[in-house]
Design a protein around this motif. Structure first.
Motif, PDB file in Angstrom:
ATOM      1  N   CYS A 105       0.843  -1.188   0.000  1.00 17.44           N
ATOM      2  CA  CYS A 105       0.000   0.000   0.000  1.00 17.44           C
ATOM      3  C   CYS A 105       0.888   1.250   0.000  1.00 17.44           C
ATOM      4  O   CYS A 105       1.977   1.262   0.559  1.00 17.44           O
ATOM      5  CB  CYS A 105      -0.878  -0.024   1.244  1.00 17.44           C
ATOM      6  SG  CYS A 105      -1.910   1.439   1.454  1.00 17.44           S
ATOM      7  N   ILE A 107       0.399   3.943   1.465  1.00 17.04           N
ATOM      8  CA  ILE A 107       0.418   4.665   2.742  1.00 17.04           C
ATOM      9  C   ILE A 107       1.539   4.133   3.621  1.00 17.04           C
ATOM     10  O   ILE A 107       1.666   2.925   3.817  1.00 17.04           O
ATOM     11  CB  ILE A 107      -0.941   4.520   3.456  1.00 17.04           C
ATOM     12  CG1 ILE A 107      -2.051   5.106   2.578  1.00 17.04           C
ATOM     13  CG2 ILE A 107      -0.899   5.189   4.816  1.00 17.04           C
ATOM     14  CD1 ILE A 107      -1.887   6.577   2.255  1.00 17.04           C
ATOM     15  N   CYS A 110       1.518   1.184   6.457  1.00 17.14           N
ATOM     16  CA  CYS A 110       0.315   0.357   6.359  1.00 17.14           C
ATOM     17  C   CYS A 110       0.711  -1.109   6.219  1.00 17.14           C
ATOM     18  O   CYS A 110       0.287  -1.950   6.992  1.00 17.14           O
ATOM     19  CB  CYS A 110      -0.544   0.801   5.176  1.00 17.14           C
ATOM     20  SG  CYS A 110      -1.905  -0.322   4.814  1.00 17.14           S
ATOM     21  N   CYS A 120      -4.163  -0.107  -0.536  1.00 16.32           N
ATOM     22  CA  CYS A 120      -4.874  -1.271  -0.036  1.00 16.32           C
ATOM     23  C   CYS A 120      -6.366  -0.943  -0.034  1.00 16.32           C
ATOM     24  O   CYS A 120      -6.760   0.209  -0.234  1.00 16.32           O
ATOM     25  CB  CYS A 120      -4.398  -1.648   1.368  1.00 16.32           C
ATOM     26  SG  CYS A 120      -4.967  -0.509   2.653  1.00 16.32           S
ATOM     27  N   HIS A 123      -7.336   1.825   2.468  1.00 11.76           N
ATOM     28  CA  HIS A 123      -6.855   3.162   2.141  1.00 11.76           C
ATOM     29  C   HIS A 123      -7.437   3.684   0.834  1.00 11.76           C
ATOM     30  O   HIS A 123      -7.566   4.883   0.641  1.00 11.76           O
ATOM     31  CB  HIS A 123      -5.320   3.188   2.138  1.00 11.76           C
ATOM     32  CG  HIS A 123      -4.751   3.293   3.524  1.00 11.76           C
ATOM     33  ND1 HIS A 123      -3.920   2.349   4.068  1.00 11.76           N
ATOM     34  CD2 HIS A 123      -4.952   4.236   4.482  1.00 11.76           C
ATOM     35  CE1 HIS A 123      -3.615   2.702   5.323  1.00 11.76           C
ATOM     36  NE2 HIS A 123      -4.238   3.845   5.594  1.00 11.76           N
TER      37      HIS A 123
HETATM   38 ZN   LIG Z   1      -3.149   0.753   3.282  1.00  7.05          ZN
END
Ligand SMILES: [Zn+2]
Length: 174
Positions: A105, A107, A110, A120, A123
């Motif tokens: 992901c 982020i 994460c 993901c 997110h």
């Molecule tokens: Zn994520």
């Protein structure tokens, strides 16, 4: 039986019309002036026709879709003019995104595998929500590098409503 005969006559006329280019090519073949491309063109033009009328004359339909006509119901003329869809056209789901899922992901911290546009599932949901409420941070790009985007903490409670209202205002203003 007379209806059947009339129908067959109609089909024969149709075939005659369709076969005219073939006859042209044959005569050119006999004259020694035909090229193979012309022959191929004719063959391609005839393929869908053969698929439709072949079964009527006891010919084996080419491999592919089985005839779906009910018994005893002649096809309309319209059926004859509809070209068969190109064979080999694939249907169904897109192939699984090989690159996505293999990476994490976008982020930071994460750690879940990315599902959509580098994010993901959770997110990506958040991204969509932020976008919808006009609050998507510039850093939350599509297909951002894995583990590169700072997550944001959303305000809660009254602050959340205020933020939403402000964002909506900004959105309608510009
Ligand atoms: Zn994520």
């Amino acid at each position: 039986m007379s209806v059947d005969k009339a129908f067959r006559d109609m089909i024969r006329n149709e075939i005659d019309a369709q076969l005219k280019p073939l006859r042209d090519v044959v005569s050119r073949l006999e004259a020694g002036t035909a090229d193979l491309d012309a022959l191929r063109n004719v063959a391609e033009r005839l393929a869908p026709l053969a698929e439709v009328v072949g079964p009527l004359f006891g010919a084996q339909a080419p491999a592919g879709k089985p005839g779906r006509r009910g018994p005893g119901r002649p096809p309309s003329r319209a059926t004859l003019s509809v070209a068969a869809p190109a064979a080999g056209k694939r249907r169904g789901r897109k192939p699984a995104a090989g690159a996505e899922g293999a990476r994490d992901c976008a982020i930071r911290g994460c750690g879940k595998p990315s599902r959509t546009k580098g994010y993901c599932a959770a997110h990506y949901q958040k991204l969509r929500m932020l976008e919808k409420t006009n609050r998507r941070p510039a850093a939350w790009k599509d297909y951002a590098e894995p583990n590169s985007v700072e997550d944001i903490k959303l305000p809660r409670g009254r602050a959340a409503s205020k933020a939403l209202a402000a964002a909506a205002q900004a959105g309608s203003a510009g």
